[in-house]
Every structure is written in C-alpha cells, then in structure tokens.
Enzyme design. Structure first.
Site, PDB file in Angstrom:
ATOM      1  N   HIS A 242       0.837  -1.206   0.000  1.00 17.14           N
ATOM      2  CA  HIS A 242       0.000   0.000   0.000  1.00 17.14           C
ATOM      3  C   HIS A 242       0.879   1.266   0.000  1.00 17.14           C
ATOM      4  CE1 HIS A 242      -3.717   2.271   1.246  1.00 17.14           C
ATOM      5  NE2 HIS A 242      -2.802   3.091   1.742  1.00 17.14           N
ATOM      6  N   GLU A 243       1.799   1.336   0.945  1.00 16.50           N
ATOM      7  CA  GLU A 243       2.659   2.532   1.022  1.00 16.50           C
ATOM      8  C   GLU A 243       3.542   2.655  -0.223  1.00 16.50           C
ATOM      9  OE1 GLU A 243       2.123   4.932   3.079  1.00 16.50           O
ATOM     10  OE2 GLU A 243       0.693   3.739   4.242  1.00 16.50           O
ATOM     11  N   HIS A 246       1.634   4.525  -2.794  1.00 18.48           N
ATOM     12  CA  HIS A 246       1.716   5.977  -2.553  1.00 18.48           C
ATOM     13  C   HIS A 246       3.079   6.514  -3.002  1.00 18.48           C
ATOM     14  CE1 HIS A 246      -1.996   6.761  -0.403  1.00 18.48           C
ATOM     15  NE2 HIS A 246      -1.739   5.895   0.554  1.00 18.48           N
ATOM     16  N   GLU A 273      -4.964   7.752  -2.833  1.00 17.67           N
ATOM     17  CA  GLU A 273      -5.401   6.472  -2.283  1.00 17.67           C
ATOM     18  C   GLU A 273      -5.635   5.454  -3.412  1.00 17.67           C
ATOM     19  OE1 GLU A 273      -4.891   6.576   0.784  1.00 17.67           O
ATOM     20  OE2 GLU A 273      -5.622   4.585   1.331  1.00 17.67           O
TER      21      GLU A 273
HETATM   22 ZN   LIG Z   1      -3.136   5.150   1.989  1.00 17.30          ZN
END
Ligand SMILES: [Zn+2]
Length: 484
Positions: A242-243, A246, A273
C-alpha cells in the site's frame, strides 16, 4: 523541510526533542503562512488573471495557485488560532473519551468543530454548502450531489453482497497464515518487493514507524515507512505494498520545470489512495500475485508454509471477509466502503443540522446494524473509533472509498491496454503496470482539475460505480462460492 521534520519526528527523533521540534514546526508554519498569504503573491495572481498564460501547465499552475491563495487568505487570524487550539484540545478530548468510552466527553468539541467548519466554509465560498467547501479541501471538485449518486449505487450493491457472503458463503481457510513470522525477515521481504515494484532507493528511503505513512520532500526525496507484527504477516505485507503505491505516485509526479509548483502536486486524497489501493488490492490480493508471492514466502520462512498449500490457497486466504466488521481500519475490502458511506451520511447530516451531536451515537449504531449487520457494544468501538473528527477533518472519509473505486477502474483499463498483465504480475514484472500508471496518472500531477476528469483521460469515462461493483461481485462470488 516540514515534511522532513515530520518524517524525522516519527522515525528517528529522540523523545526528549518533542518540545523543540514542535517549536521548529511552528516557526516554519509561520514562515509558510506569510509566504502563502503575501499581498505580493495576490497582486501577481491578479496580473495573471488579467493576462492568462498560454501553456497548459502554466494555466494549471495559475489556477491552483489562485485557488490555494483564496483558501488560505479567507481565514482570519482569529479563525486560524481557534482552529489550532481546537485541534490540540480535540485530540486530547477524543483520547480521553475513547479510553473511557464516553461520548459526552467528546461531544462539546465536536459541536465546536461543526460551528468552525461552517464559519470557515462560508469565509472561503459562501455560494457553496459548508460540506462541499470542506470536501473540496480533500477531494477537489467533488460535491455532495455527485457523491450521493456514487455512494447510493455502491451502498445498494454492497449491502446485499456482504449479507450473502456472510449468510451462505464458504469462507476460505486462512488459519495457516497465523503463527509467528520473524519481523526482520518480513521487513527484508517487503523491502525487496517494494524495490521490484519500482521504488527508487536513490530518490527515497524505507524505514519503520508506529503508523506507516509516505511523506518526505517531493519526487526526489520520498520517505516511506512500514510496520510489521510477528502474529500478522498479512497486515505488514499489504501495508508495505500500500505505502509503495503511494510512494510510486510521489516519485512519478512531474519534475523538471514544474517541480514544486502547485500543479505538480497530487490531484487529491482520493487519487493518492487510488494508487496505494490499486497495488494493494488489485495487485497484491490477486491470483497472479499469489503465484509470485508463495515461493518467496517459502524461501523467506523455511518450513512455515505447509507443503500442500498452493497459490490458489494463498489467494483465497488473503481475501477472507470478516464476519463482524466493527472497526473501519481493520475491515476487509468488502465491508470498508460501507464504513465510509456511513460516516459520510452522518457528517453531512451533522453539518446540515438535520441530526444533532447528541443524536450521533444512536444514529451511528442504527446504521452499523443496517449496513454491516453488527452493533457496537460501546462508543469506543463505535462513534469514537476514528481520530478524524477530533481534528475537524470533515469531508475526509469519502476519499478512501473514491480511491478504492478509482483503483478498480484504472486497473480494469490497464488490463485492456496490457494483455500480458496477469502473466507479468505472476512473474514479478511490475514495470509495464507501473509505467502505465506513470503515464496516465503520476506524471499528470494536478494538471486536470478533478478526479473525474483524470478518470476520463485515463480510462475513457468518469468514475463509474458499476465497474467497481462488478469487480467485487465477481471476486467474492468466486471466492465464497456464492450461487448467483
Ligand atoms: Zn493510503
């Protein structure tokens, strides 16, 4: 500089330096505020409004700089100071209320925040509703009328699907993923995966912090953090992917002549997101990724994965839906949007005055029962579970689910454009997808004024809930062997 100070605070700083750091941040915030609201800047923007530039990037820079200037200068000093005071008081009150599960200890602060948000919104743009102005701060160009349209369709599609999964679905076996997983090995594996996904260590750093985040100082210095727990390998893995999503967005934002200018920034919270969730859910929780991951898990944790487990077993185990989803941050991808929609409906009603702060806990519990089929036993597990409202972040929640929907729609388009996508992912070749996202999303910064327009440019249509719902129905009908 502020981004680096914030990163240092969470990753490196000795605890004794907290007070000094807060002074440093305050001084810097003051300098920034003066620059951002300087009359000279206003005069320059007025000149540009009278004779607009020609180029598309220049136009977008002027548009965004004017918008930022308007939002910043709309606040009086008195309003800004009240906001700062309420932020710190709000957090203290929330911590106290949550630990004693006593909503009445938090309700006065929430009431003050609602009044402040109404006042602030009226100062910024009196022609719009307070919620729309607040929402625009996180998700530019988004409005309640568009959100109502999107969320009603999603809610009506997900409630029966979730109920069906819980009532008649056959849950996959995920028990073999519990156990004790060496934290250091988890971190090494996840760093390797982040690098294979394309995280550039020459322009970024990977560290560990209590709350994972991605920050830093822009595309050439991206600071990403993760967190690992021995008993929950899935959380560390999906969190790291997830990170990285980003971080790839951050590293891919436009450089060169526009670097650091307003239009080079991320378009919105939801678009940010969408990048993390695309990698986390559409990639890391997919069948092809399970083929890539299982041999890596076997090599990293010798003897810990039962011999008979296949990539298909791993895929299913990673996609278990919780039967009692009370807490948003712990919920699965099927329950998650319903948590967000519930908060959206309540915060719009609060701001519009159609429900009172006192009525909030009961309204919360009723919606939990209606949407998710569970009722919190107390306010700590219910209305007090999130920190957002204590900081006055009203209009923030929708971005999470908009991001999830954009992720699915982008991935759907990428799959059409990249016919070998599945084979690439199972072989650990992430470059084609990353470069597709780079061209369609990352390098656009906020050139386009809204997420819907970005979606049109990247996928051919604005955000379409039907694409998201079809994905969720197909995925969970298959995993849970639902009769359709
Ligand atoms: Zn996030």
């Amino acid at each position: 500089v502020s981004g680096l100070l914030g990163w240092d605070e969470q990753v490196q700083m000795p605890p004794g330096a907290a007070e000094l750091r807060s002074q440093q941040q305050q001084v810097l915030a003051g300098v920034l505020f003066e620059k951002e609201t300087a009359p000279e800047l206003g005069a320059l923007l007025q000149k540009l409004a009278a004779s607009p530039p020609e180029g598309v990037w220049e136009k977008a820079v002027v548009r965004d700089a004017t918008r930022d200037y308007k939002r910043k200068t709309a606040l009086t000093k008195e309003l800004a100071q009240r906001e700062a005071r309420l932020s710190s008081e709000g957090y203290q009150a929330w911590v106290k209320a949550r630990s004693s599960s006593d909503f009445s200890a938090f309700s006065p602060v929430l009431g003050e925040w609602l009044a402040l948000v109404r006042e602030r919104s009226a100062a910024i743009d009196p022609s719009q509703s307070a919620y729309n102005v607040s929402l625009d701060g996180f998700e530019r160009g988004m409005t309640t009328s568009r959100l109502d349209e999107i969320f009603t369709e999603v809610r009506n599609g997900l409630i029966p699907l979730l109920a069906q999964v819980k009532a008649s679905g056959t849950a996959p076996d995920a028990s073999w993923l519990s156990g004790d997983w060496d934290v250091k090995k988890q971190a090494e594996l996840c760093s390797a995966i982040a690098v294979e996904m394309g995280f550039d260590l020459n322009r970024g750093r990977l560290d560990v912090s209590v709350h994972p985040f991605t920050g830093g100082a822009g595309p050439s210095d991206v600071r990403m953090t993760t967190r690992f727990k021995a008993h929950d390998m899935t959380e560390g893995l999906t969190g790291a992917v997830h990170e990285t999503g980003h971080a790839l967005y951050e590293q891919g934002r436009p450089g060169g002549e526009v670097e650091g200018l307003p239009a080079s920034s991320a378009l919105s919270m939801g678009v940010h997101e969408s990048q993390s969730l695309l990698w986390e859910r559409c990639v890391a929780l997919s069948r092809p990724f399970a083929e890539y991951l299982l041999p890596k898990l076997r090599a990293t944790f010798p003897g810990q994965i039962p011999d008979d487990k296949t990539p298909e077993d791993l895929y299913r185990a990673l996609n278990v839906v919780s039967t009692r989803s009370l807490i948003r941050v712990e919920s699965d991808e099927l329950s998650y949007p319903l948590h967000v929609i519930l908060r959206y409906e309540l915060e719009t009603a609060l701001l519009a005055g159609t429900i009172s702060v006192e009525e909030l806990p009961a309204a919360w519990n009723a919606k939990m029962k209606e949407y998710l089929g569970v009722e919190p036993e107390n306010d700590a597990q219910g209305v007090l579970q999130d920190v957002h409202w204590s900081a006055g972040a009203i209009g923030y929640f929708p971005s999470y689910s908009l991001g999830a929907m954009m992720a699915v729609q982008l991935f759907d388009s990428a799959r059409t454009d990249l016919p070998t996508l599945d084979a690439d992912i199972s072989a650990g070749r992430f470059a084609p997808l990353r470069e597709w996202l780079r061209a369609k999303v990352h390098c656009k910064g906020s050139l386009l004024p809204t997420a819907d327009e970005l979606m049109v440019s990247a996928t051919g249509s604005p955000l379409k809930p039907a694409i998201y719902l079809n994905f969720m129905r197909a995925k969970y009908s298959d995993i849970y062997a639902l009769s359709t």
